[in-house]
Design an enzyme around this catalytic site. Structure first.
Site, PDB file in Angstrom:
ATOM      1  N   ARG A   1      -2.625  -5.751  -9.242  1.00  0.00           N
ATOM      2  CA  ARG A   1      -3.198  -7.056  -8.923  1.00  0.00           C
ATOM      3  C   ARG A   1      -2.791  -8.043  -9.998  1.00  0.00           C
ATOM      4  NH1 ARG A   1      -9.297  -5.010  -7.291  1.00  0.00           N
ATOM      5  NH2 ARG A   1      -8.584  -3.535  -5.701  1.00  0.00           N
TER       6      ARG A   1
ATOM      7  N   HIS B   1     -12.425   6.817   0.624  1.00  0.00           N
ATOM      8  CA  HIS B   1     -12.987   6.077   1.761  1.00  0.00           C
ATOM      9  C   HIS B   1     -13.644   7.043   2.703  1.00  0.00           C
ATOM     10  CE1 HIS B   1     -10.014   3.355   0.019  1.00  0.00           C
ATOM     11  NE2 HIS B   1     -10.965   2.475   0.238  1.00  0.00           N
TER      12      HIS B   1
ATOM     13  N   HIS C   1     -16.298   2.366   0.854  1.00  0.00           N
ATOM     14  CA  HIS C   1     -15.384   2.482  -0.282  1.00  0.00           C
ATOM     15  C   HIS C   1     -16.233   2.985  -1.438  1.00  0.00           C
ATOM     16  CE1 HIS C   1     -12.651  -0.817   1.376  1.00  0.00           C
ATOM     17  NE2 HIS C   1     -13.758  -1.031   2.032  1.00  0.00           N
TER      18      HIS C   1
ATOM     19  N   LYS D   1     -23.087  -3.860  -1.296  1.00  0.00           N
ATOM     20  CA  LYS D   1     -22.549  -2.864  -2.221  1.00  0.00           C
ATOM     21  C   LYS D   1     -23.526  -2.524  -3.328  1.00  0.00           C
ATOM     22  CE  LYS D   1     -20.195  -6.417  -4.890  1.00  0.00           C
ATOM     23  NZ  LYS D   1     -19.043  -6.756  -5.691  1.00  0.00           N
TER      24      LYS D   1
ATOM     25  N   ASP E   1     -10.348   6.449  -6.086  1.00  0.00           N
ATOM     26  CA  ASP E   1     -10.767   5.864  -4.826  1.00  0.00           C
ATOM     27  C   ASP E   1     -11.085   6.926  -3.777  1.00  0.00           C
ATOM     28  OD1 ASP E   1     -11.339   3.678  -3.354  1.00  0.00           O
ATOM     29  OD2 ASP E   1      -9.283   2.938  -3.190  1.00  0.00           O
TER      30      ASP E   1
ATOM     31  N   CYS F   1      -7.234   1.140   0.545  1.00  0.00           N
ATOM     32  CA  CYS F   1      -7.920   1.318   1.822  1.00  0.00           C
ATOM     33  C   CYS F   1      -7.048   1.111   3.057  1.00  0.00           C
ATOM     34  CB  CYS F   1      -9.202   0.488   1.899  1.00  0.00           C
ATOM     35  SG  CYS F   1      -9.226  -0.989   0.931  1.00  0.00           S
TER      36      CYS F   1
ATOM     37  N   GLN G   1      -7.368   3.648  -9.384  1.00  0.00           N
ATOM     38  CA  GLN G   1      -8.747   3.800  -8.910  1.00  0.00           C
ATOM     39  C   GLN G   1      -8.990   5.253  -8.541  1.00  0.00           C
ATOM     40  OE1 GLN G   1      -8.410   1.031  -5.591  1.00  0.00           O
ATOM     41  NE2 GLN G   1      -9.834  -0.348  -6.629  1.00  0.00           N
TER      42      GLN G   1
END
Length: 641
Positions: A366, A388, A518, A472, A386, A337, A384
């Site tokens: 991570r 946004h 997200h 979320k 991902d 992000c 991910q």
RNA sequence: GCCGAUGUAGCUCAGUUGGUUAGAGCAGCUGAUUUGUAAUCAGCAGGUCGGAGGUUCGAAUCCAUCCAUCGGCUCCA
């Protein structure tokens, strides 16, 4: 007299103080023998507790989920009784039922407990169960309860009692064992016929890392021996579907100690699956107005200082990478992000441009705790799917609906029907931990709730589970041993737009702050594929199968024809390869079956002469002879998305 | 990170109370065989027994430590 209303709405009168057991006996002796508890006015009671007012009643047996809970809760007490009888000076924490069985947290002092001790405890439990000891409920005053456990020297129970209100405390006794317990329990220990301890683990008292670690002992019990055997058989079956086992057997991924823990190596067949999933999602996202972007694997430390991730996670994460210029520090990216925020900032935006939807299959790193790593479901490097979404406040709900629709579409195409959608909202009692105005939160939370309603998504709502930066919606799926994993996720974020000072120009010609969403339908490619493997036992949907077709020549003589078949199938965009090893067909079929290849095409003299193939389906057997054209049609029919 | 268990060939496993050159099946290689719906036969090769230490005349086996894996706990941007 009191009126008891039964589930079928019939009402009968009984003497005041009657017990559910007596009522059950009145219906039939057999029923009374099967009853474990009763639901009185929606509260589960033991059968022997007298009823003093008009009530609704539902008798509970092993077939009810509440019945199993009560049964296993009582079994936890039985286990505690056995442990206390075997080992002196034991202190007890809590012993609740779980989805499959129960556990008890115990402090065994100096003694270490391992699976070698299971048999001892199991035998003792069976012995004590055979005594048919009744579970006796006794309300106690808080003072007396504290006194009892002070004398016993059990600080954990004292800790629990201190949090309870006087007048609500009850003790339960069976045999020589008395425990603080809300209840209810089964009538007596004799109902427990089959006992099995499953595993031991450490567990912090009250889940607090800073407190003492107790020994958590898991077990399961059944009213019949046969049910235990069935349970153990199912456990065995589940282990065969474990993605770590199948991932190795089907050559999907590999771990090397030399590369590092939690860093999966994708093997060729795994990559085929992964790329097909990516392409599937990319196509869907193109249809829905997403714009693909790409960002590097590292970024300056300052980027994550701005995003706030450095402050929150910097110390427990991979440490910075240094350049020859001493003062420069870069971090492996833990999230996409911040990069996407910078892309949003790369040019000014009008309210007319919004929503801007930036998507990327972004690999992040991570430093997960070593004990948490698990196959593909928890890794230290993962990708991910991902994206946004930068949008106006008034667009949040519509975007949410669109994303929910996408996630549901993805799940449906991959045959995931058994998932939980969890809405995580803020804690209404404590607003201090959240960033962003209460007004914004309220709007966003309402938006999510409305969006789930409009899409017809069945959800579970949990208060206090929201991230600090926004509410979320997570899609959770269970793995083969019942662990819940988050796959898809949709999160509203008020934090990053502020930190990165994102803005757009409104119709009023004033700068406004966009809202960020997200979202990741798969969550992580690694975890998703791990769960997918278990879900389909390695028998992927045909369009995902790395090797959907194998050609098996009956002997060397037909290899030439086999090559022709492979070529023609490849020309029809059907991946096919040939097993041209010098083996008998029986052997080749066995090998292909074990590799879970969906279609096996046996070719020999007949087929070569007629230009056909003999089709065998994985798990189904011989389907008969097909012309090549018919086989292509059969394949395509199933392979469509 | 914490508690407990486990670690022998690419895979699945055997290895008795510590005792010579550590075994098997599958996979691999070589040869024979030319095969019709879940394992053709024979031979060969493959291991510093998770790592580095210690105890011992002698360690896969005993001890301590580290690493990894498994089951939990905690955590999960």
């Amino acid at each position: 007299m009191l009126k008891i209303t039964f589930p079928d709405q019939t009402v009968k009168e009984f003497n005041e103080g009657i017990t559910s057991l007596e009522i059950a006996k009145g219906i039939s002796e057999g029923l009374a023998r099967r009853c474990l508890a009763a639901k009185i006015n929606e509260e589960v009671w033991e059968l022997t507790r007298p009823i003093h007012s008009d009530s609704t009643l539902r008798l509970i047996t092993w077939d009810d989920p509440e019945g199993k809970s009560v049964f296993w809760h009582s079994s936890a007490h039985l286990m505690a009784e056995a442990i206390e009888a075997l080992y002196s000076g034991v202190k007890f924490g809590i012993g609740p039922p779980v989805e499959w069985g129960f556990y008890y947290d115990v402090d065994l002092g100096e003694k270490t407990f391992s699976s070698d001790d299971f048999k001892n405890v199991e035998d003792k439990m069976k012995e004590l169960a055979g005594k048919n000891s009744a579970f006796i409920r006794k309300p106690v005053a808080k003072k007396d309860a504290l006194e009892y456990f002070t004398e016993k020297g059990d600080e954990y129970k004292l800790d629990l009692i201190n949090d309870l209100e006087d007048g609500t405390i009850t003790f339960y006794t069976q045999g020589n064992f008395t425990d603080l317990c809300r209840g209810p329990h089964i009538p007596n220990t004799g109902f427990i016929k089959a006992v099995k301890l499953l595993n031991v683990a450490g567990a912090y008292w009250r889940g607090d890392e800073k407190r003492k670690q107790l020994t958590r002992i898991y077990g399961i019990t059944f009213p019949k021996q046969g049910e235990l055997e069935e349970f153990l058989k199912r456990l065995e079956e589940a282990k065969k579907r474990d993605h770590r086992k199948l991932g190795k057997e089907l050559e999907i991924f590999h771990y090397s100690e030399k590369v590092g823990m939690g860093l999966p190596l994708w093997l060729p067949k795994g990559v085929i699956i992964r790329e097909r999933l990516e392409n599937f999602l990319k196509t869907e996202q193109r249809k829905r107005g997403y714009t693909p972007v790409m960002t590097p694997h590292i970024g300056k430390k300052e980027l994550y200082v701005t995003s706030g991730h450095y402050e929150k996670y910097g110390k427990e994460s991979f440490q910075p990478i240094f350049t020859p210029n001493y003062e420069e520090e870069y971090l492996l990216k833990p999230m996409n992000c911040p990069h996407h925020c910078e892309i949003f900032k790369s040019k000014p935006h009008s309210y007319r441009d919004l929503p801007v939807r930036l998507s990327e299959f972004g690999t992040v790193y991570r430093y997960e705790q070593s004990g948490e790593l698990n196959g593909l479901t928890r890794t230290r490097g993962f990708t991910q799917d991902d994206a946004h979404i930068f949008c106006r406040e008034d667009q949040v709900k519509a975007e949410f609906i669109s994303v929910i629709d996408l996630v549901m579409h993805v799940f449906e195409k991959l045959g995931f029907s058994d998932y939980t959608a969890q809405v995580s909202l803020s804690d209404p009692k404590d607003r201090s931990k959240y960033i962003g105005s209460q007004e914004l939160w309220q709007k966003a939370e309402q938006g999510i709730i409305d969006a789930t309603k409009e899409t017809g998504l069945k959800t579970v709502t949990v208060y206090g589970e929201a991230a600090f930066y926004g509410p979320k919606l997570d899609f959770m799926v269970k793995d083969v041993i019942g662990r819940n994993w988050q796959l898809g996720t949709i999160q509203v974020d008020y934090n990053l737009p502020n930190r990165f000072e994102l803005e757009y120009t409104g119709a009023d010609n004033v700068k406004h702050r966009p809202v960020m969403i997200h979202r990741a339908p798969f969550g992580s490619m690694e975890r998703f594929i791990g769960i997918l493997i278990e879900h389909c036992s390695g028998n992927f949907p045909l369009w995902l199968t790395p090797e959907p077709v194998v050609i098996l020549p009956v002997s060397e003589k037909y290899i030439e024809y086999g090559k022709k078949v492979a070529l023609q199938l490849n020309e029809n965009e059907i991946p096919a390869f040939m097993d041209d090893k010098d083996d008998k067909v029986g052997k080749k079929i066995r090998d292909s079956e074990l590799k879970k290849i969906p279609f096996m095409l046996v070719v020999g003299e007949k087929e070569e002469k007629d230009g056909t193939v003999a089709v065998r389906r994985h798990g189904k057997g011989d389907l008969g002879v097909f012309t090549l054209g018919n086989f292509v049609a059969l394949f395509r029919e199933e392979a469509v998305l």
